[in-house]
Design a protein around this motif. Structure first.
Motif, PDB file in Angstrom:
ATOM      1  N   LEU A   1       6.633   6.033  -2.758  1.00 44.75           N
ATOM      2  CA  LEU A   1       5.693   5.044  -2.214  1.00 44.75           C
ATOM      3  C   LEU A   1       4.334   5.638  -1.884  1.00 44.75           C
ATOM      4  CD1 LEU A   1       8.051   2.982   0.131  1.00 44.75           C
ATOM      5  CD2 LEU A   1       7.340   2.486  -2.218  1.00 44.75           C
ATOM      6  N   PHE A   2       4.302   6.886  -1.372  1.00 44.26           N
ATOM      7  CA  PHE A   2       3.030   7.462  -0.955  1.00 44.26           C
ATOM      8  C   PHE A   2       2.019   7.555  -2.104  1.00 44.26           C
ATOM      9  CE2 PHE A   2       0.218  11.114  -0.151  1.00 44.26           C
ATOM     10  CZ  PHE A   2      -0.394  10.672   1.004  1.00 44.26           C
ATOM     11  N   PRO A   3       2.394   8.103  -3.285  1.00 36.00           N
ATOM     12  CA  PRO A   3       1.424   8.120  -4.390  1.00 36.00           C
ATOM     13  C   PRO A   3       0.956   6.726  -4.782  1.00 36.00           C
ATOM     14  CG  PRO A   3       3.266   9.581  -4.865  1.00 36.00           C
ATOM     15  CD  PRO A   3       3.654   8.780  -3.658  1.00 36.00           C
ATOM     16  N   ILE A   4       1.866   5.737  -4.698  1.00 35.48           N
ATOM     17  CA  ILE A   4       1.485   4.358  -5.029  1.00 35.48           C
ATOM     18  C   ILE A   4       0.451   3.838  -4.036  1.00 35.48           C
ATOM     19  CG2 ILE A   4       2.348   1.978  -5.062  1.00 35.48           C
ATOM     20  CD1 ILE A   4       4.917   3.047  -6.315  1.00 35.48           C
ATOM     21  N   VAL A   5       0.654   4.129  -2.747  1.00 36.99           N
ATOM     22  CA  VAL A   5      -0.308   3.715  -1.721  1.00 36.99           C
ATOM     23  C   VAL A   5      -1.665   4.378  -1.956  1.00 36.99           C
ATOM     24  CG1 VAL A   5      -0.860   3.851   0.746  1.00 36.99           C
ATOM     25  CG2 VAL A   5       1.445   3.230   0.015  1.00 36.99           C
ATOM     26  N   ILE A   6      -1.659   5.666  -2.294  1.00 35.10           N
ATOM     27  CA  ILE A   6      -2.906   6.395  -2.559  1.00 35.10           C
ATOM     28  C   ILE A   6      -3.682   5.749  -3.697  1.00 35.10           C
ATOM     29  CG2 ILE A   6      -3.842   8.565  -3.472  1.00 35.10           C
ATOM     30  CD1 ILE A   6      -3.151   8.764  -0.577  1.00 35.10           C
ATOM     31  N   VAL A   7      -2.971   5.456  -4.799  1.00 33.05           N
ATOM     32  CA  VAL A   7      -3.632   4.838  -5.964  1.00 33.05           C
ATOM     33  C   VAL A   7      -4.117   3.441  -5.611  1.00 33.05           C
ATOM     34  CG1 VAL A   7      -3.298   4.016  -8.323  1.00 33.05           C
ATOM     35  CG2 VAL A   7      -2.339   6.218  -7.624  1.00 33.05           C
TER      36      VAL A   7
ATOM     37  N   LEU B   1      -5.138   2.335  -2.684  1.00 32.27           N
ATOM     38  CA  LEU B   1      -6.343   2.464  -1.871  1.00 32.27           C
ATOM     39  C   LEU B   1      -7.538   2.899  -2.713  1.00 32.27           C
ATOM     40  CD1 LEU B   1      -4.865   4.203   1.319  1.00 32.27           C
ATOM     41  CD2 LEU B   1      -5.646   1.838   1.108  1.00 32.27           C
ATOM     42  N   ALA B   2      -7.277   3.775  -3.693  1.00 40.25           N
ATOM     43  CA  ALA B   2      -8.373   4.311  -4.512  1.00 40.25           C
ATOM     44  C   ALA B   2      -8.903   3.289  -5.509  1.00 40.25           C
ATOM     45  CB  ALA B   2      -7.905   5.568  -5.253  1.00 40.25           C
ATOM     46  N   THR B   3      -8.012   2.422  -6.003  1.00 36.80           N
ATOM     47  CA  THR B   3      -8.415   1.488  -7.055  1.00 36.80           C
ATOM     48  C   THR B   3      -8.650   0.070  -6.558  1.00 36.80           C
ATOM     49  OG1 THR B   3      -6.091   0.975  -7.555  1.00 36.80           O
ATOM     50  CG2 THR B   3      -7.119   2.811  -8.764  1.00 36.80           C
ATOM     51  N   GLY B   4      -8.126  -0.255  -5.361  1.00 37.41           N
ATOM     52  CA  GLY B   4      -8.241  -1.621  -4.867  1.00 37.41           C
ATOM     53  C   GLY B   4      -7.198  -2.549  -5.444  1.00 37.41           C
ATOM     54  N   LEU B   5      -6.254  -2.010  -6.227  1.00 39.40           N
ATOM     55  CA  LEU B   5      -5.185  -2.816  -6.804  1.00 39.40           C
ATOM     56  C   LEU B   5      -4.084  -3.027  -5.768  1.00 39.40           C
ATOM     57  CD1 LEU B   5      -4.870  -1.058 -10.287  1.00 39.40           C
ATOM     58  CD2 LEU B   5      -6.006  -3.231  -9.805  1.00 39.40           C
ATOM     59  N   GLY B   6      -3.241  -4.013  -5.998  1.00 40.23           N
ATOM     60  CA  GLY B   6      -2.101  -4.248  -5.130  1.00 40.23           C
ATOM     61  C   GLY B   6      -0.976  -3.275  -5.435  1.00 40.23           C
ATOM     62  N   ALA B   7      -0.027  -3.129  -4.501  1.00 35.89           N
ATOM     63  CA  ALA B   7       1.071  -2.181  -4.675  1.00 35.89           C
ATOM     64  C   ALA B   7       1.932  -2.529  -5.887  1.00 35.89           C
ATOM     65  CB  ALA B   7       1.930  -2.155  -3.412  1.00 35.89           C
ATOM     66  N   VAL B   8       2.147  -3.825  -6.113  1.00 36.84           N
ATOM     67  CA  VAL B   8       2.957  -4.250  -7.259  1.00 36.84           C
ATOM     68  C   VAL B   8       2.250  -3.885  -8.561  1.00 36.84           C
ATOM     69  CG1 VAL B   8       3.951  -6.228  -8.469  1.00 36.84           C
ATOM     70  CG2 VAL B   8       4.022  -6.129  -5.960  1.00 36.84           C
ATOM     71  N   GLU B   9       0.925  -4.107  -8.611  1.00 38.33           N
ATOM     72  CA  GLU B   9       0.163  -3.762  -9.813  1.00 38.33           C
ATOM     73  C   GLU B   9       0.181  -2.265 -10.076  1.00 38.33           C
ATOM     74  OE1 GLU B   9      -3.618  -6.514 -10.198  1.00 38.33           O
ATOM     75  OE2 GLU B   9      -3.256  -6.054  -8.086  1.00 38.33           O
ATOM     76  N   VAL B  10       0.069  -1.472  -9.006  1.00 32.49           N
ATOM     77  CA  VAL B  10       0.086  -0.018  -9.166  1.00 32.49           C
ATOM     78  C   VAL B  10       1.461   0.454  -9.636  1.00 32.49           C
ATOM     79  CG1 VAL B  10      -0.110   2.190  -7.965  1.00 32.49           C
ATOM     80  CG2 VAL B  10      -1.719   0.355  -7.461  1.00 32.49           C
ATOM     81  N   THR B  11       2.522  -0.144  -9.095  1.00 38.52           N
ATOM     82  CA  THR B  11       3.877   0.203  -9.532  1.00 38.52           C
ATOM     83  C   THR B  11       4.050  -0.098 -11.011  1.00 38.52           C
ATOM     84  OG1 THR B  11       4.737  -0.308  -7.322  1.00 38.52           O
ATOM     85  CG2 THR B  11       6.326  -0.187  -9.125  1.00 38.52           C
ATOM     86  N   GLN B  12       3.538  -1.251 -11.443  1.00 45.14           N
ATOM     87  CA  GLN B  12       3.603  -1.622 -12.851  1.00 45.14           C
ATOM     88  C   GLN B  12       2.813  -0.634 -13.696  1.00 45.14           C
ATOM     89  OE1 GLN B  12       5.554  -4.408 -13.452  1.00 45.14           O
ATOM     90  NE2 GLN B  12       5.545  -3.676 -15.568  1.00 45.14           N
ATOM     91  N   LEU B  13       1.666  -0.206 -13.164  1.00 48.53           N
ATOM     92  CA  LEU B  13       0.835   0.782 -13.864  1.00 48.53           C
ATOM     93  C   LEU B  13       1.593   2.100 -14.020  1.00 48.53           C
ATOM     94  CD1 LEU B  13      -2.068   1.505 -14.954  1.00 48.53           C
ATOM     95  CD2 LEU B  13      -2.549   2.336 -12.643  1.00 48.53           C
ATOM     96  N   ALA B  14       2.293   2.510 -12.958  1.00 41.92           N
ATOM     97  CA  ALA B  14       3.048   3.771 -12.995  1.00 41.92           C
ATOM     98  C   ALA B  14       4.143   3.736 -14.048  1.00 41.92           C
ATOM     99  CB  ALA B  14       3.640   4.055 -11.619  1.00 41.92           C
ATOM    100  N   LEU B  15       4.766   2.561 -14.218  1.00 40.24           N
ATOM    101  CA  LEU B  15       5.861   2.440 -15.179  1.00 40.24           C
ATOM    102  C   LEU B  15       5.372   2.227 -16.601  1.00 40.24           C
ATOM    103  CD1 LEU B  15       8.254   0.178 -13.048  1.00 40.24           C
ATOM    104  CD2 LEU B  15       8.477   2.630 -13.481  1.00 40.24           C
ATOM    105  N   ASP B  16       4.291   1.450 -16.766  1.00 38.07           N
ATOM    106  CA  ASP B  16       3.817   1.085 -18.107  1.00 38.07           C
ATOM    107  C   ASP B  16       2.751   2.028 -18.653  1.00 38.07           C
ATOM    108  OD1 ASP B  16       5.509  -1.060 -17.909  1.00 38.07           O
ATOM    109  OD2 ASP B  16       3.953  -2.490 -17.309  1.00 38.07           O
ATOM    110  N   ASN B  17       1.943   2.607 -17.750  1.00 37.47           N
ATOM    111  CA  ASN B  17       0.850   3.472 -18.197  1.00 37.47           C
ATOM    112  C   ASN B  17       0.785   4.713 -17.296  1.00 37.47           C
ATOM    113  OD1 ASN B  17      -1.456   4.611 -19.250  1.00 37.47           O
ATOM    114  ND2 ASN B  17      -2.723   2.761 -19.066  1.00 37.47           N
ATOM    115  N   PRO B  18       1.791   5.601 -17.411  1.00 36.63           N
ATOM    116  CA  PRO B  18       1.876   6.750 -16.504  1.00 36.63           C
ATOM    117  C   PRO B  18       0.676   7.695 -16.578  1.00 36.63           C
ATOM    118  CG  PRO B  18       3.456   6.944 -18.311  1.00 36.63           C
ATOM    119  CD  PRO B  18       2.909   5.561 -18.349  1.00 36.63           C
ATOM    120  N   ASP B  19       0.043   7.789 -17.743  1.00 40.43           N
ATOM    121  CA  ASP B  19      -1.131   8.669 -17.869  1.00 40.43           C
ATOM    122  C   ASP B  19      -2.279   8.188 -16.991  1.00 40.43           C
ATOM    123  OD1 ASP B  19       0.012  10.455 -19.652  1.00 40.43           O
ATOM    124  OD2 ASP B  19      -0.527   9.238 -21.404  1.00 40.43           O
ATOM    125  N   GLU B  20      -2.522   6.875 -16.996  1.00 42.66           N
ATOM    126  CA  GLU B  20      -3.592   6.303 -16.176  1.00 42.66           C
ATOM    127  C   GLU B  20      -3.248   6.431 -14.686  1.00 42.66           C
ATOM    128  OE1 GLU B  20      -7.233   4.281 -15.370  1.00 42.66           O
ATOM    129  OE2 GLU B  20      -6.434   5.391 -17.078  1.00 42.66           O
TER     130      GLU B  20
END
Length: 336
Positions: free
Chosen positions: A78-84, A86-105
């Motif tokens: 959860l902590f890396p997701i929260v960091i991303v 805060l840095a991007t302004g995206l929601g936690a669900v969107e960041v989680t989806q980003l982590a699973l679908d686009n790990p490089d980004e």
């Protein structure tokens, strides 16, 4: 070895899940991450044990059960997701989806927040180290000529806070201007959290003659000690989480590998408490705190340049081994 049964069970389940998620390559990376976490956090286990031995058995069990859930799912997932977020302004669900679908980004966003993460962790760990070596009430010294002088400095009110803030201001002068504000805020938050948790813990220490109120106070003290250990683990894990992205961009594999390592660190902590190892090898706690001080310096230095993870683990392990050797020599001297 009964203290490590749960760790072995978590290892089997974790590696099985890594295989189910990413096959044999996933198992290999998870195993490497596990070893890295244990190596980086060995001194963390010793310091944890020094705190845990003063807590009730109830809170010791909670540290091993609730604490591991916080460590694995909180700090490693959860902590890396929260960091991303805060840095991007995206929601936690969107960041989680980003982590699973686009790990490089996702990885790029985590690494881009390294300065703020290192500032927070470095300041918190530096407070842990300085509060130990500048403790005027500490009678046992490992490196006497250094620690005695630092203990004298400790007589100055809040000297540790002054020292770390001066270091923080000095360090931020050398990083890019665009990141200076973030580094300052993160570092100050690290100092504030340390002072708050330790202050509340001292306040809730309890009075043996206060009856029921004392029992409540000890309970609060146990809770604050538990929270302090979680923050300490969080600060240690920051370096490991960042380093993990050099091995894998897969957040699930990272969580599994680091989580298994965190479980072993917790089991080692309980083992040290149950066996009374810190009482037997009296300088181990000193070595662990010097390892923490070295890690704090490395985290702050990493705001300016990359520091390989193996150096961090090697320095901490070296301090532990040296303090163990000093403890053995001390015991031999007493028996002659």
């Amino acid at each position: 070895m009964r203290h490590f049964y749960l760790s072995h069970l978590v290892t089997i389940i974790g590696l099985f899940l890594a295989y189910a998620w990413a096959g044999l390559p996933g198992v290999g990376i998870a195993a490497l991450l596990m070893v890295m976490e244990i190596t980086l956090s060995f001194d963390n286990a010793v310091v944890n044990a020094a705190v845990l031995k003063h807590m009730s058995e109830v809170w010791q069990k909670r540290f091993l059960t609730w604490g591991i859930l916080i460590a694995v799912f909180g700090m490693r997932l959860l902590f890396p997701i929260v960091i991303v977020a805060l840095a991007t302004g995206l929601g936690a669900v969107e960041v989680t989806q980003l982590a699973l679908d686009n790990p490089d980004e996702y990885s790029r966003h985590v690494l881009a927040s390294h300065v703020q993460i290192a500032s927070f962790g470095g300041m918190f760990l530096l407070m842990v180290f300085l509060s130990f070596v500048m403790d005027e009430g500490k009678d046992l010294h490992w490196i006497g000529m250094i620690e005695r002088k630092l203990a004298v400095m400790g007589k100055l009110e809040s000297i540790q806070v002054v020292v770390v803030l001066v270091i923080l201001l000095s360090m931020t002068a050398f990083i890019p201007e665009a990141e200076q504000t973030g580094a300052l805020i993160s570092g100050v938050i690290g100092v504030i959290l340390y002072v708050l948790v330790k202050g509340i813990t001292a306040l809730c220490g309890g009075d043996e003659d206060a009856g029921h109120d004392a029992t409540k106070a000890v309970g609060y003290s146990g809770f604050m000690g538990f929270m302090y250990l979680q923050l300490l683990d969080a600060s240690f894990s920051l370096d490991g989480v960042i380093g993990a992205f050099a091995m894998s961009k897969d957040i699930i594999i990272i969580m599994l590998g680091l989580g298994i390592g965190a479980m072993f660190v917790r089991s080692l902590t309980v083992y040290l408490v149950r066996k009374g190892t810190l009482n037997e090898y009296i300088y181990l706690e000193h070595g662990a705190h010097y390892g923490i001080g070295a890690l704090a310096v490395i985290m702050l230095a990493s705001m300016l340049t990359h520091v390989p993870e193996f150096i961090t683990g090697l320095i901490g392990l070296t301090f532990i081994l040296l303090s163990f050797w000093s403890s053995v020599r001390h015991r031999k001297h007493l028996t002659h």
